[in-house]
Enzyme design. Structure first.
Site, PDB file in Angstrom:
ATOM      1  N   HIS A  15      42.306 -23.602  -0.699  1.00  6.83           N
ATOM      2  CA  HIS A  15      41.865 -22.569   0.484  1.00  6.83           C
ATOM      3  C   HIS A  15      42.109 -21.184   0.171  1.00  6.83           C
ATOM      4  O   HIS A  15      43.025 -20.925  -0.516  1.00  6.83           O
ATOM      5  CB  HIS A  15      43.068 -22.981   1.654  1.00  6.83           C
ATOM      6  CG  HIS A  15      42.856 -22.276   2.837  1.00  6.83           C
ATOM      7  ND1 HIS A  15      41.906 -22.659   3.619  1.00  6.83           N
ATOM      8  CD2 HIS A  15      43.423 -21.169   3.247  1.00  6.83           C
ATOM      9  CE1 HIS A  15      41.892 -21.737   4.693  1.00  6.83           C
ATOM     10  NE2 HIS A  15      42.912 -20.747   4.309  1.00  6.83           N
TER      11      HIS A  15
ATOM     12  N   ASP B   8      46.100 -27.063  16.607  1.00  8.29           N
ATOM     13  CA  ASP B   8      45.875 -25.837  15.756  1.00  8.29           C
ATOM     14  C   ASP B   8      44.379 -25.292  16.623  1.00  8.29           C
ATOM     15  O   ASP B   8      44.308 -23.939  16.677  1.00  8.29           O
ATOM     16  CB  ASP B   8      45.615 -26.028  14.370  1.00  8.29           C
ATOM     17  CG  ASP B   8      45.183 -24.668  13.883  1.00  8.29           C
ATOM     18  OD1 ASP B   8      45.955 -23.828  13.987  1.00  8.29           O
ATOM     19  OD2 ASP B   8      43.932 -24.412  13.232  1.00  8.29           O
TER      20      ASP B   8
ATOM     21  N   ARG C  39      45.564 -17.821  20.509  1.00  5.37           N
ATOM     22  CA  ARG C  39      45.845 -16.553  19.573  1.00  5.37           C
ATOM     23  C   ARG C  39      44.889 -15.681  19.531  1.00  5.37           C
ATOM     24  O   ARG C  39      45.146 -14.340  19.720  1.00  5.37           O
ATOM     25  CB  ARG C  39      46.374 -17.102  18.252  1.00  5.37           C
ATOM     26  CG  ARG C  39      47.744 -17.810  18.318  1.00  5.37           C
ATOM     27  CD  ARG C  39      48.003 -18.593  17.033  1.00  5.37           C
ATOM     28  NE  ARG C  39      47.933 -17.540  15.889  1.00  5.37           N
ATOM     29  CZ  ARG C  39      47.717 -17.955  14.741  1.00  5.37           C
ATOM     30  NH1 ARG C  39      47.243 -19.081  14.277  1.00  5.37           N
ATOM     31  NH2 ARG C  39      47.651 -17.147  13.640  1.00  5.37           N
TER      32      ARG C  39
ATOM     33  N   SER D 156      49.329 -22.841  10.846  1.00  2.20           N
ATOM     34  CA  SER D 156      47.915 -23.053  11.403  1.00  2.20           C
ATOM     35  C   SER D 156      47.023 -23.600   9.993  1.00  2.20           C
ATOM     36  O   SER D 156      46.188 -24.367  10.145  1.00  2.20           O
ATOM     37  CB  SER D 156      46.923 -21.855  11.827  1.00  2.20           C
ATOM     38  OG  SER D 156      45.662 -21.777  11.861  1.00  2.20           O
TER      39      SER D 156
ATOM     40  N   LYS E 195      46.119 -27.901   8.682  1.00  5.19           N
ATOM     41  CA  LYS E 195      44.836 -28.235   8.615  1.00  5.19           C
ATOM     42  C   LYS E 195      44.579 -28.995   7.105  1.00  5.19           C
ATOM     43  O   LYS E 195      44.219 -29.876   7.028  1.00  5.19           O
ATOM     44  CB  LYS E 195      43.871 -27.418   8.821  1.00  5.19           C
ATOM     45  CG  LYS E 195      43.734 -27.102  10.253  1.00  5.19           C
ATOM     46  CD  LYS E 195      42.700 -25.896  10.538  1.00  5.19           C
ATOM     47  CE  LYS E 195      43.217 -24.471  10.347  1.00  5.19           C
ATOM     48  NZ  LYS E 195      42.861 -23.293  10.646  1.00  5.19           N
TER      49      LYS E 195
HETATM   50  N1  URA Z   1      43.048 -18.736   9.619  1.00  3.63           N
HETATM   51  C1  URA Z   1      43.577 -19.821   9.929  1.00  3.63           C
HETATM   52  O1  URA Z   1      42.969 -21.153   9.923  1.00  3.63           O
HETATM   53  N2  URA Z   1      44.480 -19.687  10.895  1.00  3.63           N
HETATM   54  C2  URA Z   1      45.009 -18.681  11.075  1.00  3.63           C
HETATM   55  O2  URA Z   1      45.912 -18.416  11.978  1.00  3.63           O
HETATM   56  C3  URA Z   1      44.492 -17.520  10.611  1.00  3.63           C
HETATM   57  C4  URA Z   1      43.360 -17.660   9.567  1.00  3.63           C
END
Ligand code: URA
Length: 423
Positions: free
Chosen positions: A82, A161, A168, A183, A187
Site C-alpha cells: 500500500h 471506514d 473526516r 483507516s 482495509k
Molecule cells: N487514505 C486512507 O485510506 N485513509 C486515510 O485516512 C488517509 C488516506
C-alpha cells in the site's frame, strides 16, 4: 451506552474502553449515531490521540464492521503493498505482476484518486476494456489463475471506514495519525493478505510531507498489521519530485510498460524492486525480482492480468489532443522539480478529480522531460503538458510557478529509499 459519555471521555483526554469503541463503530456504521456526534468524537481524537491498545481495538472494530477475505484457496503465499500516494507513483501496476511472476500472489484491492495524487484504478481504466469492478468469485479466480489482481475494494470490506472517511473529509479530521493508520490498515487487513509492505512517501508531493509524521504513521501501521497477524514492514521513500517522468493516467500506464520491459526511468525501477524484495522476503520466497523484470516474465503476467479483467494490453493508449511545453528559464542543472506542483498541474489538466463523483481524463497529464540532476539549457523544454481541453492549460501553468529551480551545480544526491521500518 451513551454517545455523549464516549465523546466526553476522549474530549477530556481519557482512554476509550474496548466496549465504548466497539459500540461506537457499530452504532455509527448502522446509523444509530448522528454525524455531528461522530464528528465531535473524531475531532477529540485529532486533538487527544489514541493509546496503542486503544487504537488496536478501534482498528479491529473497523475491520470487524465488514468481512475479512479468506485467501486460503489461492494456494500460494500472498503479499500486498500500500502506498500513501505520490505524484507519478505507478509502482502498483508493475509490482503486482512482478511479485506474481516470482511466485507470490498479490490481491491488490485499490482505490481511485482524489486530489493531486492519482489512483491506481484510474490509471488502469485508461486501458480500453479494463474493468476495476469484479465480483468476489471472479477476483479470487483471477488471483488463483494469474497470481495477481488489481481491482476495486467493494463495499463489504471495512464499511465503517467508508462512512468515517467521508465524514473526516468534510470535518477537517483527516490529518490524524491514529485515524489515518486505522483507516488504511482496516482495509488492508480485511483483504486477507499474509504480508504487507507499506510505501510511506515523504516530501512535498506526499500526503504527510513531514518526515517525522511519515515515520510515526509508518510505525503505527506496522504495529497494527503485526498485531493482526499480517507480517508488515514499511519503507519511507522520497517524494519531493515526481517518481519517473509521467504523471497522468494513460501516460503512467505507458511508462509502467517500459519498466515491465526492463527499461523505464531508473527511480521507478529502484523503488519497485525495493518494494518487491520486501514483499518476497516477508512471503518467504528468495527469488531475484530484477531478473523477472528483465526477462519478460513480469510483462507476461501483466498482460495476463489485464486480459483477465477485460482489457487489451496491446491497445493504443488514449492521447491528448493538445500539448504545451514549459521551457527552462536558464542554463545550469535542474535542482528542484516540485512534486506537489506537478501533481496539481496534472490534476488541473484533467488527470485527477476534486470530488469522488468526478470523471477523469485518461489522456491528460504532465511529462517531465528533465529530472533533478540533469544539465539543462535556457529555453530547453522541461515539462510537456497534455490536455484535451485547451482552457485547462492556464491554471496548470499557474500551478507550476516556482516549481522549478536551476543552479550552476547539480543537487546533492538523495537516497530514494530513506528508511525501512519493521517491528
Ligand atoms: N487514505 C486512507 O485510506 N485513509 C486515510 O485516512 C488517509 C488516506
Amino acid at each position: 451506552m451513551d454517545v455523549i459519555d464516549v465523546i466526553r471521555t476522549k474530549r477530556d483526554g481519557r482512554v476509550l474502553s474496548d466496549e465504548q469503541i466497539r459500540w461506537f463503530i457499530d452504532a455509527y456504521t448502522h446509523d444509530r449515531v448522528a454525524a455531528e456526534q461522530a464528528s465531535a468524537l473524531l475531532m477529540a481524537i485529532v486533538w487527544r490521540g489514541m493509546e496503542p491498545d486503544e487504537l488496536n481495538v478501534w482498528t479491529d472494530a473497523m475491520l470487524s464492521s465488514g468481512e475479512r477475505l479468506d485467501l486460503s484457496s489461492v494456494g500460494r503465499p500472498t503479499a500486498d503493498k500500500h502506498s500513501t500516494g505520490g505524484v507519478g507513483d505507478k509502482v502498483s501496476l508493475i509490482l503486482a505482476p512482478l511479485v506474481a511472476a516470482c511466485g507470490v500472489a498479490d490481491p491488490m484491492l485499490s482505490g481511485r484518486g482524489l486530489g493531486h495524487t492519482g489512483g491506481t484504478l484510474d490509471k488502469l481504466e485508461a486501458i480500453p476494456g479494463w474493468r476495476a469492478e469484479l465480483a468476489r468469485d471472479e477476483m479470487l479466480r483471477i488471483l488463483r489463475e494469474v497470481g495477481c489482481v488489481i481491482c476495486a475494494a467493494g463495499g463489504s470490506l471495512a464499511p465503517a471506514d467508508k462512512k468515517l472517511y467521508a465524514l473526516r473529509d468534510v470535518t477537517g479530521t483527516v490529518e490524524s495519525i491514529p485515524l489515518i493508520a486505522s483507516s488504511i490498515m482496516s482495509k488492508k487487513i480485511a483483504e486477507g493478505t499474509n504480508a504487507l509492505v507499506l510505501d510511506v512517501k515523504v516530501g512535498s508531493g506526499a500526503f504527510l510531507p513531514n518526515p517525522d509524521s511519515a515515520r510515526r504513521l509508518a510505525e503505527t501501521m506496522v504495529e497494527l498489521g503485526s498485531a493482526h497477524g499480517v507480517k508488515t514492514t514499511a519503507l519511507l521513500t522520497e517524494m519531493d519530485t515526481p517518481l519517473g517522468r509521467a504523471a497522468g493516467n494513460a501516460l503512467e500506464v505507458t511508462e509502467s510498460l517500459e519498466c515491465l520491459k526492463g527499461g523505464g526511468p531508473a527511480d521507478v525501477r529502484e523503488v519497485t524492486l525495493a518494494l518487491a524484495r520486501e514483499m518476497l522476503s516477508l512471503a518467504g520466497v528468495s527469488v531475484d525480482p530484477a531478473a523477472a523484470l528483465d526477462d519478460g516474465r513480469a510483462l507476461a503476467k501483466y498482460e495476463e492480468m489485464i486480459r483477465a479483467q477485460g482489457g487489451d494490453p496491446a491497445a493504443a493508449m488514449p492521447e491528448a489532443s493538445d500539448r504545451r511545453t514549459v521551457p527552462s528559464p536558464e542554463t545550469g542543472y535542474l535542482q528542484r522539480l516540485d512534486a506537489r506542483s506537478v501533481g496539481i498541474a496534472a490534476w488541473r489538466l484533467g488527470a485527477g478529480r476534486a470530488r469522488k463523483e468526478d470523471p477523469v481524463d485518461a489522456a491528460a497529464g504532465v511529462v517531465c522531460l528533465a529530472k533533478p540532476g540533469d544539465e539543462v539549457h535556457e529555453g530547453q523544454p522541461l515539462l510537456e503538458l497534455h490536455a484535451d481541453e485547451p482552457g485547462r492549460f492556464d491554471r496548470a501553468l499557474a500551478a507550476l510557478e516556482g516549481a522549478i529551480a536551476i543552479a550552476p551545480e547539480p543537487p546533492a544526491a538523495k537516497p530514494l529509499v530513506i528508511e525501512r521500518i519493521a517491528e
